[in-house]
Design a protein around this motif. Sequence first.
Motif, mmCIF file in Angstrom:
data_model
loop_
_atom_site.group_PDB
_atom_site.id
_atom_site.type_symbol
_atom_site.label_atom_id
_atom_site.label_comp_id
_atom_site.label_asym_id
_atom_site.label_seq_id
_atom_site.Cartn_x
_atom_site.Cartn_y
_atom_site.Cartn_z
ATOM 1 N N LYS A 191 0.832 -1.201 0.000
ATOM 2 C CA LYS A 191 0.000 0.000 0.000
ATOM 3 C C LYS A 191 0.868 1.253 0.000
ATOM 4 N N LEU A 192 1.886 1.290 0.897
ATOM 5 C CA LEU A 192 2.771 2.449 0.948
ATOM 6 C C LEU A 192 3.683 2.510 -0.273
ATOM 7 N N ARG A 193 3.976 1.355 -0.847
ATOM 8 C CA ARG A 193 4.786 1.356 -2.077
ATOM 9 C C ARG A 193 4.040 2.100 -3.185
ATOM 10 N N GLN A 194 2.734 1.833 -3.326
ATOM 11 C CA GLN A 194 1.958 2.514 -4.349
ATOM 12 C C GLN A 194 1.832 4.003 -4.040
ATOM 13 N N VAL A 195 1.710 4.342 -2.758
ATOM 14 C CA VAL A 195 1.659 5.741 -2.343
ATOM 15 C C VAL A 195 2.925 6.472 -2.789
ATOM 16 N N MET A 196 4.079 5.844 -2.570
ATOM 17 C CA MET A 196 5.346 6.481 -2.942
ATOM 18 C C MET A 196 5.483 6.595 -4.458
ATOM 19 N N LEU A 197 5.018 5.589 -5.186
ATOM 20 C CA LEU A 197 5.051 5.666 -6.649
ATOM 21 C C LEU A 197 4.189 6.837 -7.147
ATOM 22 N N ASN A 198 3.045 7.022 -6.507
ATOM 23 C CA ASN A 198 2.170 8.145 -6.883
ATOM 24 C C ASN A 198 2.844 9.489 -6.602
ATOM 25 N N GLU A 199 3.488 9.607 -5.434
ATOM 26 C CA GLU A 199 4.149 10.862 -5.085
ATOM 27 C C GLU A 199 5.347 11.125 -5.998
ATOM 28 N N MET A 200 6.044 10.067 -6.397
ATOM 29 C CA MET A 200 7.182 10.241 -7.308
ATOM 30 C C MET A 200 6.703 10.663 -8.698
#
Length: 958
Positions: A579-588
């Motif tokens: 879940k946090l991996r996808q969050v970081m991909l979105n922010e990047m």
Amino acid sequence: MSCSTCNRSCVTVFSADPPPVQLIVQFLEQASKPSVNEQNQVQPPPDNKRNRILKLLALKVAAHLKWDLDVLEKSLSVPVLNMLLNELLCISKVPPGTKHVDVDLSSLPPTTAMAILLYNRWAIRTIVQSSFPVKQVKPGPPQLNVMNQMQQEKELTENILKVLKEQAADSILVLEGALKLNKDLYVHTIRTLDLLAMEPGMVNGETESSTAGLKISAEEIECQVCYDLGAIYFQQGSTNAAVHENAKEKFFRTKELIAKTGSSSLHCTIDEERLAGYCQACGVLTSSSDDSSQQATPYSQIHSCMKSGNYQDLVKIFLEDNLALSLPVQFRQSVLRELFQKAQQGNDALDEICFKVCACNTVCDVMQGRTIDIQFCQLFLKPSKEKIDFLLEVCSRSINLESASESLKRKMAAFLKNLCLGLEDLQLVFMISSHELFIKLLKDDERKLLIDQMRKRSPRINLCTKPVTSFYDIPASASVNIGQLEHQLILSVDPWRIRQILIELHGMTSERQFWTISNKWEVPNVYGNVILGIKDNLTRDLVYILMAKGLHCSAIKDFVHAKQLFAACLELVTEFSPKLRQVMLNEMLLLDIYTHEAGAGVSGERPPSDLISRVRGYLEMRVPDIPLRQVIAEECVAFLLNWRENEYLTMQVPLPLVQTNPYVKLGQLLAATCKELPGPKESRRTAKDLWEVVVQICSVSNQHKRGNDGRVSLIKHRESTLGIMYRSELLSFIKKLREPLVLTTILSLFVKLHNVREDIVNDIAAEHISIWPSSIPNLQSVDFEAVAVTVKELVSYALTINSNNHFWLIIQADIYFATNQYSAALHYYLQAGAVCSDFFNKMVPPDVYTDQVIKRMIKCCSLLNCHTQVAILCQFLREVDYKTAFKALQEQNSHDAMDSYYDYIWDVTILEYLTCILSLIKAIGQTELNASNPEEVLQLAAQRRKKKFLQAMAKLYF
């Protein structure tokens, strides 16, 4: 800024002219004007939208001034301030008619409690102020209206004072109760007032929470309340010594709090000279009952010692307080600073006193876990037997070994051990290591190990060559290390250094949550809940801090460090949280959009294809339970529109995405409308769809919101929830667009919507305006005031993108014309002509200077009394307006330089009239204006005069 309540531009509310406080008077006076009914009877002010907006604006100005009663009382009369604070009580949901003394402040929301507190503080301050003698102003010439107004205000003030005095006992009880709260409160800001005016669904309870508004600390509240209570007690105590005692207690407590908070106080402004006068008066009035009363507190004792020069007793007080710990650290430091200043002025005898007070402060800091001050290290550069003796005495008297906790003992032991390590003279080390306190605090093996270390070191010490020990050579205690590491953690933007610091900190203590040490670290709530759910403390701190620092770097456009921080965070969360991996991909992805738009995108370079693919992938993402930030969807759709990905938005975007994401739907309609612009009118179905969506967003609901007391709330008409988004969200989205065609399309839509209203006289012109419908079925549902504000904001934004777009400049000019700002309108009309004609060296295109534009320029000049300019502009029309030109030339009171403009007239009929009325033979005798000349010569002469006239006008209005 703009006001979300009235949808009007409020940018002038806080300008320097007029002063902000005077705006409160203007707003409240307009809101309180009585109305007159059909029978010519005076009625109370109506509770309508206009009056509620004016009251809200008055509250916003007071919020801008941070509700500073000193500022408000100086500039506002008692009736106006009474009205303002009553409006604050109303908007803070204090039920009308409720006695404040019957309300439990601790059970109320912070902003409500603070409103009650402000009102009752003002009440007793007003009572006190009314008891002071007032210098009578010398009256000027009698003016009946002014005298009547002054008399009315005086009577109104006396009536209010009468009520306040009757309720004085209740107000005192309310403030005495506030002293028992001992918690921070919050007062309304412009932002929380805006939130109160929004839809309930958008507020999310924020105005009720403990963190909404401007924070006022408990100590600042206590300081202000004590001062105000002291003043009212002092006024009431003229015949009662006990009340004077109470006043003295309150004033002395105020002095303690001022000394304690010091320069850290942001919102507490106390007149310290007046306070000192009150304290002196209280000391005189109560001295008969207790001669030693002024010496009752350590503060007054220290003050007396400093004044009399009794420094030995001063050191004694500090020594005793090291055990009691009643003096705040700021007060201790301020006394030491004053001693240093006196020593620097040539009083050498104070050097020893400075060291002793500094030693007391240092040991106090050690006991309370604070870092050692550099002043102690400087004073200890040349240690002596006397200094060591006194320092050991301070340590012994600062700790009670029988009752002290193990933590306190370890702090003192670490201080003594580090003191030894910093000394080069073994005799001085032996003095410390043989002291009773040292022996009791350190274990035998610790003492032996320390002494052995010192003995092994002594043969290698050369006192002649080794430099004096510096502050940075002294090994720090654990508490010092934690403070230094936290400071490095706040400053560092290197992800691996951040990781190393957190590992060290968690190794030193497991009790702290290091993600809380800086209030500047902010993570969106949708992410915070997930991150703070991580069970491992170190991992939680690291993820939170990396993300917070990355978001901050992105916000300040430090994209390099932001990318490093996000990449490290992505690598970390990939191991345990999809879940946090996808969050970081979105922010990047968002970071990459920002990076391109601020870099290569500025020069018009298209983004790489993989970035466009990632943007599409984000919009089409269907991963469940992923926290999403609205701003990313906004930026993605704006990115596609800015880079003309109209084909994807129109044809390829999935239908479910259009139905669920309002920004995608809006983007699709905008893209399709832009694609169809060159086509026939019959094919503009999407333009009609976009029109209907925007009209719905700009519509208002006629619901009425009532509070528990049955009163209608401040705002009746609110933004409609029927649209796909709120108007403020639409405006925010449009301000992310840079593509000229898209901006022109949406701007022309709002211009058309602005013009649809039947009572509009001054229509605004815009490109592509003909593609939109000409009517609205339910005209009353549209909030045209909001539409007008939106048009102004959009054209202002568009001109920041391209200040030379002549169609946008014409829109700006039309707006100024419609709002009777004629000089500004002429400025933009002339600028529009200048940018498309090389400053009038070429002919202005006829689609820019249309007859409508020329007629508006004529009206502007006429209303500015520039009548000669009117006559010349009449020649620019396709059919010369002789009637207006002749009338203008007859005007006697012209504010332009008439004689200098006659050379710009080329129409022979106007020249003949001019010659007739002014006998200007020279004007008509110009050979190139002879009617017998070829048409080309006449046109060339007219064009030459147009050019020179418009250039002269531009120099005048630019």
